[in-house]
Design an enzyme around this catalytic site. Structure first.
Site, short mmCIF file in Angstrom:
data_model
loop_
_atom_site.label_atom_id
_atom_site.label_comp_id
_atom_site.label_asym_id
_atom_site.label_seq_id
_atom_site.Cartn_x
_atom_site.Cartn_y
_atom_site.Cartn_z
N ASP A 54 -15.29 6.69 -12.17
CA ASP A 54 -14.50 5.46 -12.27
C ASP A 54 -14.83 4.52 -11.12
O ASP A 54 -13.93 3.94 -10.50
CB ASP A 54 -13.01 5.78 -12.31
CG ASP A 54 -12.18 4.64 -12.90
OD1 ASP A 54 -12.76 3.82 -13.64
OD2 ASP A 54 -10.97 4.58 -12.63
N LEU A 80 2.39 -2.35 -2.18
CA LEU A 80 0.98 -2.74 -2.13
C LEU A 80 0.40 -2.96 -3.53
O LEU A 80 -0.53 -3.73 -3.71
CB LEU A 80 0.14 -1.69 -1.40
CG LEU A 80 0.46 -1.45 0.07
CD1 LEU A 80 -0.31 -0.26 0.60
CD2 LEU A 80 0.13 -2.70 0.89
N GLY A 81 0.92 -2.25 -4.51
CA GLY A 81 0.40 -2.36 -5.87
C GLY A 81 1.16 -1.43 -6.79
O GLY A 81 1.94 -0.59 -6.35
N GLU A 82 0.94 -1.59 -8.08
CA GLU A 82 1.59 -0.73 -9.05
C GLU A 82 0.76 -0.68 -10.32
O GLU A 82 -0.04 -1.56 -10.59
CB GLU A 82 3.00 -1.22 -9.37
CG GLU A 82 3.08 -2.64 -9.89
CD GLU A 82 4.53 -3.10 -10.07
OE1 GLU A 82 5.34 -2.27 -10.49
OE2 GLU A 82 4.81 -4.26 -9.77
N GLY A 83 0.97 0.38 -11.10
CA GLY A 83 0.20 0.54 -12.33
C GLY A 83 0.57 1.81 -13.04
O GLY A 83 1.70 2.29 -12.94
N GLY A 84 -0.41 2.37 -13.77
CA GLY A 84 -0.15 3.52 -14.60
C GLY A 84 0.30 4.74 -13.84
O GLY A 84 1.12 5.53 -14.32
N LYS A 107 1.37 6.76 -2.36
CA LYS A 107 1.28 6.57 -3.81
C LYS A 107 2.34 7.45 -4.46
O LYS A 107 2.36 8.66 -4.30
CB LYS A 107 -0.11 6.94 -4.31
CG LYS A 107 -0.33 6.63 -5.78
CD LYS A 107 -1.71 7.07 -6.25
CE LYS A 107 -2.80 6.20 -5.66
NZ LYS A 107 -4.13 6.56 -6.22
N VAL A 164 2.36 1.98 -5.15
CA VAL A 164 1.78 2.29 -3.85
C VAL A 164 2.49 1.46 -2.81
O VAL A 164 2.58 0.23 -2.94
CB VAL A 164 0.27 2.01 -3.80
CG1 VAL A 164 -0.30 2.39 -2.44
CG2 VAL A 164 -0.46 2.77 -4.90
#
Length: 422
Positions: free
Chosen positions: A222, A98-102, A127, A106
């Protein structure tokens, strides 16, 4: 504050829990002792915080930590095994990404009613912590603690967690429509109708009002479009509480902390002094209102310098319906309430005031936004649609569509941190 080049880092704290940082939770593993009093009961509007002592959550052993969390939350959160989460995501298959990052990645997963007693069959979002991250454990634990206790229709539901050796995972309810960021800025997305934008604004405001309404307020810190997730009926669910803090008591007091947040959304007094209050969230909410009105990102370095910051660009147009139509999202094509848009613009202007005391409180914002649902004066019926499109083009808003956002559902804009001490 410096803008990061990474596409999404929902958990970006660079420092362990310390006296200077005044984090709400105490001596967690990999973190130094904090003097914050975090065992005080918080009596927020129902559903609310339960009394919970955090003092025993400092053991480095994942086994002991699981025991502590299980004792604290009981049946409210499921303690998943890593093998179970591998199974429901097909070993974290890229097709389910679904997504990725720091924080890590996910993945979408599917649980059936045989996995755990009492757990209904459903889609979930899993996650997975990047084990190379320096502070992932700290924010993972913050997320478990906050969402393990907070229950509200406009907060994403945490279903469970996994803590095995160095592995840290979180399991949430799946939000089929992804993030507000994707709906506003992805070129392929269908434009959100005015009524839906208003519904989203109200839902997000209610979520923040719930957090701020606790006996000791919770400051989200945030708030941004990528953290506003949408259910199938566009019900808002706020997500990612890794940077949230227990706030000060009283509207005129503040917590002093290292600056963490996302460029373009953080309140100026927080950036310059580290002073964090609930009014910091109100400023961020005002920025998102401007994004809903204009269809523009909070910051966009690809535009001319005077248009890169949405507040600087939009402020001169927010005080009248005639001027507002120059910057209203052209994809609305006149299908918006003239009076409603003006009131939302005035509210956004008040929220992003440089003086925190001039910003409204979240319950007042909810009341203002809910009143806008009754306006039926569509701009297209008032002959403003064509003028709006021409004016928007003159002011650099393409009538052809959105700025292209990066990534899929759950993909984040990059939070930024500062090591400045206050």
């Amino acid at each position: 504050m410096k803008e990061s080049s990474q596409p999404w880092k929902p958990f970006t704290a660079k420092y362990c829990c310390s006296v200077e940082d005044q984090t709400f939770f105490g001596n967690f593993s990999r973190c130094r002792t904090s003097k914050s009093d975090i065992s005080k009961n918080i009596n927020a509007p129902a559903p609310s915080f339960r009394r919970l002592s955090f003092s025993d959550l400092s053991r480095s052993s994942s086994t002991r930590l699981n025991e502590d969390l299980a004792q604290s939350f009981g049946p409210d959160l499921y303690d998943f095994q890593l093998s179970e989460l591998r199974a429901i995501t097909q070993n974290f298959c890229s097709n389910f990404l679904l997504g990725e990052g720091g924080f890590g990645t996910v993945h979408k997963g599917y649980v059936d009613d045989n996995l755990r007693q009492g757990l209904k069959a459903q889609a979930v979002a899993v996650k997975l912590l990047d084990i190379e991250g320096l502070q992932g454990h700290r924010e993972w634990l913050a997320e478990v603690i906050f969402l393990g206790q907070l229950r509200h229709p406009n907060l994403v539901k945490l279903i469970g967690y996994c803590c095995e050796e160095e592995e840290r995972l979180l399991v949430y309810e799946f939000m089929p429509r992804g993030s507000l960021e994707n709906h506003l800025f992805k070129r392929i997305s269908v434009s959100l109708p005015w009524s839906t934008r208003l519904k989203i604004a109200i839902g997000a405001a209610k979520g923040l009002a719930f957090l701020h309404g606790a006996e000791k307020p919770v400051i989200y810190r945030d708030f941004k479009t990528s953290n506003v997730l949408l259910d199938s009926d566009f019900t808002v669910k706020l997500s990612d509480f890794g940077l949230a803090k227990m706030g000060p008591e009283g509207s005129d007091t503040h917590v002093t902390t290292r600056v963490m947040g996302t460029y373009g959304y953080a309140a100026p007094e927080y950036v310059s002094t580290g002073h964090l209050t609930t009014k910091s969230d109100v400023f961020s909410f005002g920025v998102v209102l401007l994004e809903l009105l204009t269809g523009r990102r909070a910051t966009d370095k690809s535009r001319p310098k005077r248009e890169q910051n949405i507040i600087d660009w939009a402020k001169p147009y927010l005080t009248s319906s005639r001027r507002l139509r120059c910057i209203i999202d052209p994809r609305l094509a006149g299908q918006y309430s003239v009076k409603g848009a003006k009131q939302m613009a005035l509210l956004a202007r008040q929220c992003v005031s440089l003086n925190p005391k001039d910003r409204p409180k979240m319950p007042s914002i909810v009341e203002t936004l809910e009143a806008l649902q009754h306006y039926k004066d569509m701009a297209v019926a008032c002959g403003q649609a064509q003028a709006s499109t021409k004016s928007a083009t003159r002011n650099g808003v393409s009538s052809g569509g959105r700025l292209e956002g990066r990534g899929a559902s759950y993909r984040k804009s990059a939070p930024v941190t500062s090591s400045k001490k206050t």
